[in-house]
Design a protein around this motif. Structure first.
Motif, PDB file in Angstrom:
ATOM      1  N   THR A   1       9.448  -2.543   4.636  1.00  0.00           N
ATOM      2  CA  THR A   1       9.742  -1.120   4.428  1.00  0.00           C
ATOM      3  C   THR A   1      10.042  -0.835   2.962  1.00  0.00           C
ATOM      4  O   THR A   1       9.741   0.248   2.464  1.00  0.00           O
ATOM      5  N   TYR A   2      10.646  -1.793   2.262  1.00  0.00           N
ATOM      6  CA  TYR A   2      10.976  -1.654   0.837  1.00  0.00           C
ATOM      7  C   TYR A   2      10.455  -2.865   0.067  1.00  0.00           C
ATOM      8  O   TYR A   2      10.325  -3.962   0.620  1.00  0.00           O
ATOM      9  N   GLU A   3      10.219  -2.655  -1.235  1.00  0.00           N
ATOM     10  CA  GLU A   3       9.900  -3.753  -2.140  1.00  0.00           C
ATOM     11  C   GLU A   3      10.493  -3.428  -3.503  1.00  0.00           C
ATOM     12  O   GLU A   3      10.320  -2.317  -4.012  1.00  0.00           O
TER      13      GLU A   3
ATOM     14  N   LEU B   1       5.096  -5.593  -9.092  1.00  0.00           N
ATOM     15  CA  LEU B   1       5.222  -4.410  -8.252  1.00  0.00           C
ATOM     16  C   LEU B   1       4.455  -3.228  -8.834  1.00  0.00           C
ATOM     17  O   LEU B   1       3.823  -2.460  -8.100  1.00  0.00           O
ATOM     18  N   SER B   2       4.480  -3.077 -10.151  1.00  0.00           N
ATOM     19  CA  SER B   2       3.745  -1.987 -10.798  1.00  0.00           C
ATOM     20  C   SER B   2       2.241  -2.166 -10.632  1.00  0.00           C
ATOM     21  O   SER B   2       1.507  -1.206 -10.380  1.00  0.00           O
ATOM     22  N   SER B   3       1.778  -3.404 -10.773  1.00  0.00           N
ATOM     23  CA  SER B   3       0.350  -3.666 -10.635  1.00  0.00           C
ATOM     24  C   SER B   3      -0.114  -3.390  -9.212  1.00  0.00           C
ATOM     25  O   SER B   3      -1.223  -2.883  -8.991  1.00  0.00           O
ATOM     26  N   LEU B   4       0.717  -3.696  -8.246  1.00  0.00           N
ATOM     27  CA  LEU B   4       0.382  -3.401  -6.855  1.00  0.00           C
ATOM     28  C   LEU B   4       0.398  -1.898  -6.577  1.00  0.00           C
ATOM     29  O   LEU B   4      -0.573  -1.329  -6.076  1.00  0.00           O
ATOM     30  N   SER B   5       1.506  -1.256  -6.909  1.00  0.00           N
ATOM     31  CA  SER B   5       1.698   0.139  -6.505  1.00  0.00           C
ATOM     32  C   SER B   5       0.806   1.108  -7.267  1.00  0.00           C
ATOM     33  O   SER B   5       0.229   2.024  -6.681  1.00  0.00           O
ATOM     34  N   ALA B   6       0.673   0.926  -8.578  1.00  0.00           N
ATOM     35  CA  ALA B   6      -0.141   1.857  -9.368  1.00  0.00           C
ATOM     36  C   ALA B   6      -1.624   1.725  -9.069  1.00  0.00           C
ATOM     37  O   ALA B   6      -2.383   2.682  -9.231  1.00  0.00           O
ATOM     38  N   ASN B   7      -2.035   0.539  -8.637  1.00  0.00           N
ATOM     39  CA  ASN B   7      -3.446   0.317  -8.320  1.00  0.00           C
ATOM     40  C   ASN B   7      -3.755   0.535  -6.842  1.00  0.00           C
ATOM     41  O   ASN B   7      -4.798   0.112  -6.348  1.00  0.00           O
ATOM     42  N   ASP B   8      -2.826   1.188  -6.137  1.00  0.00           N
ATOM     43  CA  ASP B   8      -3.016   1.567  -4.732  1.00  0.00           C
ATOM     44  C   ASP B   8      -3.063   0.361  -3.798  1.00  0.00           C
ATOM     45  O   ASP B   8      -3.814   0.337  -2.835  1.00  0.00           O
ATOM     46  N   TYR B   9      -2.253  -0.633  -4.107  1.00  0.00           N
ATOM     47  CA  TYR B   9      -2.036  -1.788  -3.238  1.00  0.00           C
ATOM     48  C   TYR B   9      -3.307  -2.534  -2.846  1.00  0.00           C
ATOM     49  O   TYR B   9      -3.626  -2.675  -1.668  1.00  0.00           O
ATOM     50  N   PRO B  10      -4.034  -3.067  -3.837  1.00  0.00           N
ATOM     51  CA  PRO B  10      -5.126  -3.985  -3.517  1.00  0.00           C
ATOM     52  C   PRO B  10      -4.535  -5.333  -3.107  1.00  0.00           C
ATOM     53  O   PRO B  10      -3.325  -5.547  -3.203  1.00  0.00           O
ATOM     54  N   THR B  11      -5.355  -6.248  -2.667  1.00  0.00           N
ATOM     55  CA  THR B  11      -4.855  -7.590  -2.381  1.00  0.00           C
ATOM     56  C   THR B  11      -4.584  -8.328  -3.691  1.00  0.00           C
ATOM     57  O   THR B  11      -5.124  -7.984  -4.750  1.00  0.00           O
TER      58      THR B  11
ATOM     59  N   SER C   1       6.514   8.830 -11.003  1.00  0.00           N
ATOM     60  CA  SER C   1       6.432   9.870  -9.967  1.00  0.00           C
ATOM     61  C   SER C   1       5.017  10.023  -9.435  1.00  0.00           C
ATOM     62  O   SER C   1       4.810  10.455  -8.296  1.00  0.00           O
ATOM     63  N   GLY C   2       4.028   9.652 -10.254  1.00  0.00           N
ATOM     64  CA  GLY C   2       2.640   9.765  -9.828  1.00  0.00           C
ATOM     65  C   GLY C   2       2.253   8.780  -8.746  1.00  0.00           C
ATOM     66  O   GLY C   2       1.191   8.930  -8.119  1.00  0.00           O
ATOM     67  N   LEU C   3       3.102   7.779  -8.492  1.00  0.00           N
ATOM     68  CA  LEU C   3       2.810   6.826  -7.421  1.00  0.00           C
ATOM     69  C   LEU C   3       2.735   7.519  -6.073  1.00  0.00           C
ATOM     70  O   LEU C   3       2.083   7.025  -5.150  1.00  0.00           O
ATOM     71  N   THR C   4       3.386   8.664  -5.952  1.00  0.00           N
ATOM     72  CA  THR C   4       3.363   9.393  -4.681  1.00  0.00           C
ATOM     73  C   THR C   4       1.987   9.954  -4.363  1.00  0.00           C
ATOM     74  O   THR C   4       1.738  10.375  -3.223  1.00  0.00           O
ATOM     75  N   LYS C   5       1.083   9.957  -5.340  1.00  0.00           N
ATOM     76  CA  LYS C   5      -0.245  10.529  -5.137  1.00  0.00           C
ATOM     77  C   LYS C   5      -1.277   9.495  -4.706  1.00  0.00           C
ATOM     78  O   LYS C   5      -2.413   9.856  -4.402  1.00  0.00           O
ATOM     79  N   THR C   6      -0.899   8.225  -4.689  1.00  0.00           N
ATOM     80  CA  THR C   6      -1.854   7.211  -4.257  1.00  0.00           C
ATOM     81  C   THR C   6      -2.079   7.323  -2.752  1.00  0.00           C
ATOM     82  O   THR C   6      -1.198   7.770  -2.004  1.00  0.00           O
ATOM     83  N   SER C   7      -3.238   6.889  -2.305  1.00  0.00           N
ATOM     84  CA  SER C   7      -3.556   7.033  -0.881  1.00  0.00           C
ATOM     85  C   SER C   7      -2.637   6.169  -0.012  1.00  0.00           C
ATOM     86  O   SER C   7      -2.252   6.582   1.091  1.00  0.00           O
ATOM     87  N   SER C   8      -2.264   4.992  -0.501  1.00  0.00           N
ATOM     88  CA  SER C   8      -1.367   4.127   0.277  1.00  0.00           C
ATOM     89  C   SER C   8      -0.008   4.771   0.473  1.00  0.00           C
ATOM     90  O   SER C   8       0.586   4.684   1.559  1.00  0.00           O
ATOM     91  N   PHE C   9       0.477   5.422  -0.577  1.00  0.00           N
ATOM     92  CA  PHE C   9       1.786   6.075  -0.473  1.00  0.00           C
ATOM     93  C   PHE C   9       1.696   7.288   0.452  1.00  0.00           C
ATOM     94  O   PHE C   9       2.551   7.471   1.329  1.00  0.00           O
ATOM     95  N   LYS C  10       0.659   8.098   0.269  1.00  0.00           N
ATOM     96  CA  LYS C  10       0.533   9.315   1.073  1.00  0.00           C
ATOM     97  C   LYS C  10       0.350   9.013   2.554  1.00  0.00           C
ATOM     98  O   LYS C  10       0.709   9.829   3.408  1.00  0.00           O
ATOM     99  N   SER C  11      -0.177   7.829   2.867  1.00  0.00           N
ATOM    100  CA  SER C  11      -0.382   7.461   4.275  1.00  0.00           C
ATOM    101  C   SER C  11       0.707   6.508   4.770  1.00  0.00           C
ATOM    102  O   SER C  11       0.587   5.978   5.874  1.00  0.00           O
ATOM    103  N   TYR C  12       1.745   6.279   3.945  1.00  0.00           N
ATOM    104  CA  TYR C  12       2.898   5.439   4.326  1.00  0.00           C
ATOM    105  C   TYR C  12       2.477   4.012   4.679  1.00  0.00           C
ATOM    106  O   TYR C  12       3.099   3.360   5.507  1.00  0.00           O
TER     107      TYR C  12
ATOM    108  N   ALA D   1       2.447   1.530   2.478  1.00  0.00           N
ATOM    109  CA  ALA D   1       3.017   0.574   1.531  1.00  0.00           C
ATOM    110  C   ALA D   1       4.539   0.635   1.555  1.00  0.00           C
ATOM    111  O   ALA D   1       5.122   1.693   1.834  1.00  0.00           O
ATOM    112  N   PRO D   2       5.194  -0.484   1.256  1.00  0.00           N
ATOM    113  CA  PRO D   2       6.659  -0.458   1.148  1.00  0.00           C
ATOM    114  C   PRO D   2       7.085   0.422  -0.017  1.00  0.00           C
ATOM    115  O   PRO D   2       6.364   0.545  -1.009  1.00  0.00           O
ATOM    116  N   TYR D   3       8.250   1.031   0.113  1.00  0.00           N
ATOM    117  CA  TYR D   3       8.754   1.921  -0.935  1.00  0.00           C
ATOM    118  C   TYR D   3       9.159   1.086  -2.147  1.00  0.00           C
ATOM    119  O   TYR D   3       9.988   0.172  -2.030  1.00  0.00           O
ATOM    120  N   PRO D   4       8.595   1.384  -3.348  1.00  0.00           N
ATOM    121  CA  PRO D   4       8.838   0.539  -4.512  1.00  0.00           C
ATOM    122  C   PRO D   4      10.061   0.962  -5.337  1.00  0.00           C
ATOM    123  O   PRO D   4      10.283   2.152  -5.576  1.00  0.00           O
TER     124      PRO D   4
END
Length: 555
Positions: A138-140, A150-160, A236-247, A249-252
């Motif tokens: 739920t969190y990271e 964490l930045s590389s994961l979240s800003a890039n929309d959580y790739p593997t 704040s722009g992380l909220t616009k990624t598709s992973s964030f908008k669809s919940y 990804a864990p909250y960074p």
């Protein structure tokens, strides 16, 4: 822990003012914006409504993923998970809220931590016994090198991790811009000029740049996709990624420490700050407030904007640079020198000041306009126009693990602490970091931190070389699942000061990190990890859990 002096050597006032003119063509410079009608600063009386909504929706998906993973480990967990409601608003038992923390430690921490995420991620082609657990988070949280991950994961929309490794990290770390001879070489002229223009644009906008600006920007070229090293990425722009908008990804959360005016390193009771997509601030008594992340950079008085609002100050590269800022600890002006023979920090200084001159000590901090200025309930910082922030893993009582945010979030049941610090001579953990967090928590009465034994006990019982569960039997504390870096298949105790990794080293570090997350393939690890996560939540656990608690729980 690596010597701070050696690290700096190897890597090696005026208020932040509102601007009269801001360059319209700069993606990096702060920008004027109309202030919203809603409050931008609030007291620390729980998480924000926005975070609460995200967590509620994220936990639904995490619960389903946890149920699936538990069943893959042992069908005996069905008796626990069948009582979990389909929605978080349901009555009765609920799935445990699980958080993952990735420690500091430069690229060593980033790569080893990445391997742990890879071991947990059910999307990876190569499966482990713990594959699928990442989807149940739920969190990271990340600090310093962990914040890079964490930045590389979240800003890039959580790739593997496999995708990031092949498409970005291997090349970026081998041709590292942190190597001065590479940074000032002819092939990198465009990048050098671009970062130089970023710093100038921030200054022209009326904001004081520091060496953390080029530090963060150059790091970002190896962490973020997008034009000019992901220069458009904001917190704040992380909220616009598709992973964030669809919940999905864990909250960074990224952490840093505050430094008292006139000091260069944090004291033992230094204020812990956290950055996340919705807010920036601190739970600690001297601040006890949060501001909306999007408007960090705005000048406030008692919680209200003085003039117009400012956006784009929350550059993700500046945040991850601040979280990994060890430069201020040198506590001395830095000569500006942009030659191949100069130290890295001297090259950073050349982005901020003309070669031949010095940057001040102040210009080695991560500087943030203080959103809590004039706020009566934030006595520690109410008189400051600017907050000076550094790496959370430095100072008198350094804490390399970003555990602190979850000691204030009472809904977090389990904290998986991936520890990649360099406390020993060969750059592995010895328990110092988590012991310091325990001492700090006791000092302020945070009972959600479980009892942690001494460093001597860690070393004697080799708790620093294997996973251990803390707080198993506590009704007040969260459960901490401690997973330290260890050399299973690769010499992963690389120096924090190592700023260039060849491809085989990047591969070796991440592969070893997979073994760290999977405890070297130990047969009972998936079951015992599942038992540790569900111990306080489940009524009837599989029969094998009793032996797991005997082996892994520290009493």
């Amino acid at each position: 822990m690596v010597s701070l002096r050696n690290l700096i050597a190897c890597l090696a006032g005026a208020a932040v003012a509102a601007a009269l003119h801001i360059p319209a063509d700069s993606a990096y410079a702060p920008k004027h914006a109309t202030c919203p009608a809603t409050p931008l600063v609030r007291g620390a009386t729980g998480i924000s409504a926005a975070e609460s909504d995200y967590i509620t929706r994220r936990h639904r998906k995490a619960s389903a993923a946890l149920k699936t993973w538990l069943r893959s480990v042992d069908e005996g967990f069905d008796s626990v998970s069948k009582e979990w409601p389909a929605h978080s608003s349901g009555k009765g038992a609920k799935a445990p809220v699980v958080a993952l923390t990735s420690s500091g430690g430069g690229y060593r921490a980033m790569l080893s931590g990445a391997g742990v995420v890879k071991a947990f991620d059910g999307r990876e082609k190569v499966k482990t016994g713990v594959s699928g657990l990442y989807q149940a988070l739920t969190y990271e949280a990340g600090l310093s090198g962990g914040s890079w991950l964490l930045s590389s994961l979240s800003a890039n929309d959580y790739p593997t991790i496999s995708s990031l490794q092949k498409s970005l990290w291997e090349e970026a770390l081998e041709s590292s811009l942190l190597v001065t001879s590479i940074l000032v070489s002819t092939p990198k002229d465009t990048i050098y000029s671009t970062v130089e223009a970023n710093v100038k644009a921030k200054r022209d906008a009326g904001f004081e740049p520091t060496i953390i600006d080029p530090w963060g920007r150059l790091l970002a070229y190896g962490l973020l996709y997008g034009v000019d090293g992901g220069v458009r990425a904001t917190l704040s722009g992380l909220t616009k990624t598709s992973s964030f908008k669809s919940y999905m990804a864990p909250y960074p959360i990224i952490t840093a420490l505050g430094v008292e005016t006139g000091s260069c390193i944090p004291e033992v009771n230094a204020t812990q700050y956290e950055f996340h997509p919705y807010e920036f601030g601190s739970w600690d008594a001297g601040v006890a407030a949060f501001a909306v992340s999007k408007y960090v950079g705005t000048s406030f008085s008692n919680g209200r904007p003085i003039k117009s609002c400012i956006t784009n100050y929350d550059q993700l590269s500046y945040v991850l640079g601040t979280s990994s800022n060890v430069f201020a600890a040198a506590c001395t002006p830095v000569p500006a020198n942009n030659s191949a023979d100069a130290s890295l920090v001297q090259n950073f200084a050349a982005f901020v000041s003309k070669p031949g001159s010095d940057v001040s000590v102040r210009e080695t901090f991560g500087l943030f306009p203080n959103p809590f200025q004039g706020r009566h309930d934030s006595p520690e910082v109410s008189g400051l126009s600017t907050l000076e922030l550094v790496d959370g893993g430095v100072g008198v009582g350094y804490q390399g693990n970003p555990i602190w945010p979850f000691l204030y979030r009472s809904d977090v049941d389990v904290i998986i602490v991936n520890e990649n610090s360099a406390d020993t001579r060969d750059n592995y953990p010895d328990g110092t970091q988590i012991v310091n967090t325990y001492k700090a928590a006791v000092a302020v009465g945070l009972k959600r931190m479980p009892t942690i034994p001494s460093v001597e006990t860690f070393v004697t019982k080799k708790l620093n070389q294997k996973p251990t569960f803390f707080g198993c039997h506590s009704t007040e504390a969260a459960t901490i699942i401690f997973i330290p870096n260890f050399n299973y298949t690769f010499t992963s105790g690389q120096p924090t000061s190592k700023i260039q990794y060849h491809r085989n080293e990047t591969v070796g570090m991440i592969s070893n990190g997979v073994e760290v997350g999977n405890y070297g393939g130990k047969d009972n690890w998936p079951l015992c990890l599942a038992c540790g996560i569900t111990k306080k939540n489940g009524k009837k656990l599989p029969d094998g859990c009793a032996a797991c608690f005997e082996e892994y729980c520290f009493n």
